[in-house]
Design an enzyme around this catalytic site. Structure first.
Site, PDB file in Angstrom:
ATOM      1  N   ALA A 217       0.830  -1.212   0.000  1.00 16.77           N
ATOM      2  CA  ALA A 217       0.000   0.000   0.000  1.00 16.77           C
ATOM      3  C   ALA A 217       0.866   1.266   0.000  1.00 16.77           C
ATOM      4  CB  ALA A 217      -0.923  -0.010   1.215  1.00 16.77           C
ATOM      5  N   PRO A 218       0.449   2.292  -0.758  1.00 21.62           N
ATOM      6  CA  PRO A 218      -0.761   2.399  -1.598  1.00 21.62           C
ATOM      7  C   PRO A 218      -0.626   1.827  -3.003  1.00 21.62           C
ATOM      8  CG  PRO A 218       0.408   4.483  -1.628  1.00 21.62           C
ATOM      9  CD  PRO A 218       1.194   3.578  -0.702  1.00 21.62           C
ATOM     10  N   GLY A 219       0.515   1.191  -3.306  1.00 23.62           N
ATOM     11  CA  GLY A 219       0.622   0.502  -4.584  1.00 23.62           C
ATOM     12  C   GLY A 219       1.668   1.026  -5.541  1.00 23.62           C
ATOM     13  N   GLY A 220       2.620   1.827  -5.063  1.00 24.17           N
ATOM     14  CA  GLY A 220       3.624   2.411  -5.959  1.00 24.17           C
ATOM     15  C   GLY A 220       4.470   1.375  -6.675  1.00 24.17           C
ATOM     16  N   ASP A 236      -0.758  -6.410   1.767  1.00 24.97           N
ATOM     17  CA  ASP A 236      -0.767  -5.302   2.729  1.00 24.97           C
ATOM     18  C   ASP A 236      -2.150  -5.214   3.350  1.00 24.97           C
ATOM     19  OD1 ASP A 236      -0.608  -2.681   4.047  1.00 24.97           O
ATOM     20  OD2 ASP A 236       1.185  -2.387   2.822  1.00 24.97           O
ATOM     21  N   ASP A 256      -0.295  -9.627   6.556  1.00 28.25           N
ATOM     22  CA  ASP A 256       0.982  -9.077   7.007  1.00 28.25           C
ATOM     23  C   ASP A 256       2.075  -9.537   6.046  1.00 28.25           C
ATOM     24  OD1 ASP A 256       3.331  -8.358   8.241  1.00 28.25           O
ATOM     25  OD2 ASP A 256       2.796  -9.158  10.207  1.00 28.25           O
ATOM     26  N   ASP A 272       9.299  -2.831   0.206  1.00 24.67           N
ATOM     27  CA  ASP A 272       9.732  -1.502   0.666  1.00 24.67           C
ATOM     28  C   ASP A 272       9.072  -1.195   2.003  1.00 24.67           C
ATOM     29  OD1 ASP A 272      11.000   0.972   0.673  1.00 24.67           O
ATOM     30  OD2 ASP A 272       9.408   1.959  -0.465  1.00 24.67           O
ATOM     31  N   LYS A 301      16.227   0.193   5.462  1.00 19.13           N
ATOM     32  CA  LYS A 301      16.237   1.510   6.097  1.00 19.13           C
ATOM     33  C   LYS A 301      17.411   1.568   7.069  1.00 19.13           C
ATOM     34  CE  LYS A 301      12.186   1.711   4.075  1.00 19.13           C
ATOM     35  NZ  LYS A 301      11.954   2.450   2.828  1.00 19.13           N
TER      36      LYS A 301
END
EC number: 2.1.1.186
Length: 347
Positions: A217-220, A236, A256, A272, A301
């Site tokens: 989400a949101p789907g990039g 998601d 999850d 991501d 990250k």
């Protein structure tokens, strides 16, 4: 002077300096890094710059946007005549196939963009007259870089177009399309462009392939894959943008992403998720080890401190726990922030 000039994201000079120092020592070449935080570049001074450049492939460097071999450093240049000292410094050099006049991508460097543009227009014909530049760009010949650090301070460097970023400043200028669900789409676009060669992209990202997007989400990232006509299972608990679902290529599972696993092996898994980097590295290794995917792209990250140490630890952890023969590349992309993007392909 002799050395490597590498561009980087401002603030990540210590990480790039550490990476260059470690990698140079590993191949037996002595040198030292010269840099200051937020400069946007690192100068690795060494006597065997060409040999080091040949052993440190650009695609294998994590924190370097660009890799160049320095041939001269010019200080105290007269603003009324910058061309003469450059021509003198290049005396005896072979003919170059192209010229890029640049500046660091930093707060101090960006004001030099106008100078770089105008000076490039003036220097180009002077180089051709001196027999130092081909009439038209020739990618098979070395490319000359003039990097202005100040109005009277420049580094002259050379690049092998087959082993360097194909974009000025090492930055791919990608456009965020209006239909992109989020800016994160640019990360995966850049990852596919930077981490894979054109031949690898053609072979490994094909219409009809199947992929999973963990934490979608949101789907990039899902949207980027659907533009390649890849079927995507988007995992998601959050919602996806409606137009992403309308492609007919997406199955949205509210689950999850850290615990879901596919019923059948997939061509790709991308991820991501905002999570501790070691936890992500371990989960990505599980996917590869269990054969749930053949190839993967994921983000790690990084913490605020000891980012180079954490990078090495996470990549070592991933490769050890994957327990398979892999080709692994990692890069801090232009569209990344406090993170790196990792590509792993089964050999």
């Amino acid at each position: 002077m002799s050395g490597l000039l590498c561009y980087c994201r401002p603030g990540f000079e210590p990480e790039l300096a550490a990476e260059l120092s470690v990698r140079a020592a590993f191949v037996g070449i002595a040198g030292y890094a010269r840099t200051q935080r937020n400069d946007g570049y690192v100068l690795f001074v060494c006597d065997e710059a060409a040999q080091l450049a040949a052993k440190l492939q650009w695609r294998e460097l994590i924190f370097a946007r660009q890799k160049l071999v320095v041939i001269a450093e010019l200080k105290g240049i007269d603003p009324k005549d910058r061309i003469t000292p450059i021509l003198a410094a290049l005396d005896g050099q072979q003919r170059f196939g192209d010229l890029w006049v640049e500046h660091p991508d930093s707060d101090a460097g960006k004001p030099l963009a106008g100078l770089a543009r105008s000076f490039g227009n003036a220097l180009r014909p002077a180089l051709r007259k001196a027999g130092l530049l081909t009439d038209k760009p020739q990618p098979r010949q070395p490319r000359l870089h003039v990097c202005f650090l100040d109005g009277d301070h420049a580094l002259l460097a050379v690049a092998d177009s087959a082993d360097s970023a194909p974009w000025p400043l090492g930055i791919p200028r990608l456009k965020l399309l209006p239909e992109a669900p989020s800016r994160s789409a640019l990360k995966l676009d850049e990852a596919l462009l930077t981490l894979l060669t054109p031949e690898e992209r053609d072979a490994l990202v094909k219409p009809g392939m199947r992929a999973a997007d963990l934490g979608a989400a949101p789907g990039g990232w899902t949207w980027v894959l659907t533009r390649q006509h890849v079927h995507v299972t988007s995992v998601d608990n959050g919602p996806l943008r409606e137009h992403v679902l309308e492609t007919g290529l997406v199955e949205h599972l509210r689950a999850d992403g850290f615990h879901w696993k596919p019923a059948q092996p997939l061509d790709w898994m991308v991820c991501d998720m905002v999570e501790q980097p070691r936890r992500v590295a371990e989960r990505m290794a599980t996917w590869v080890r269990e054969g749930w995917c053949r190839n993967t792209i994921f983000n790690l990250k990084l913490p605020m401190k000891k980012r180079w140490d954490e990078t090495r630890l996470c990549l070592d952890l991933f490769e050890q726990q994957a327990e398979r023969s892999l080709s692994v590349r990692a890069k801090q992309l232009y569209h990344d922030r406090e993170e790196i993007t990792v590509l792993a392909m089964r050999d």
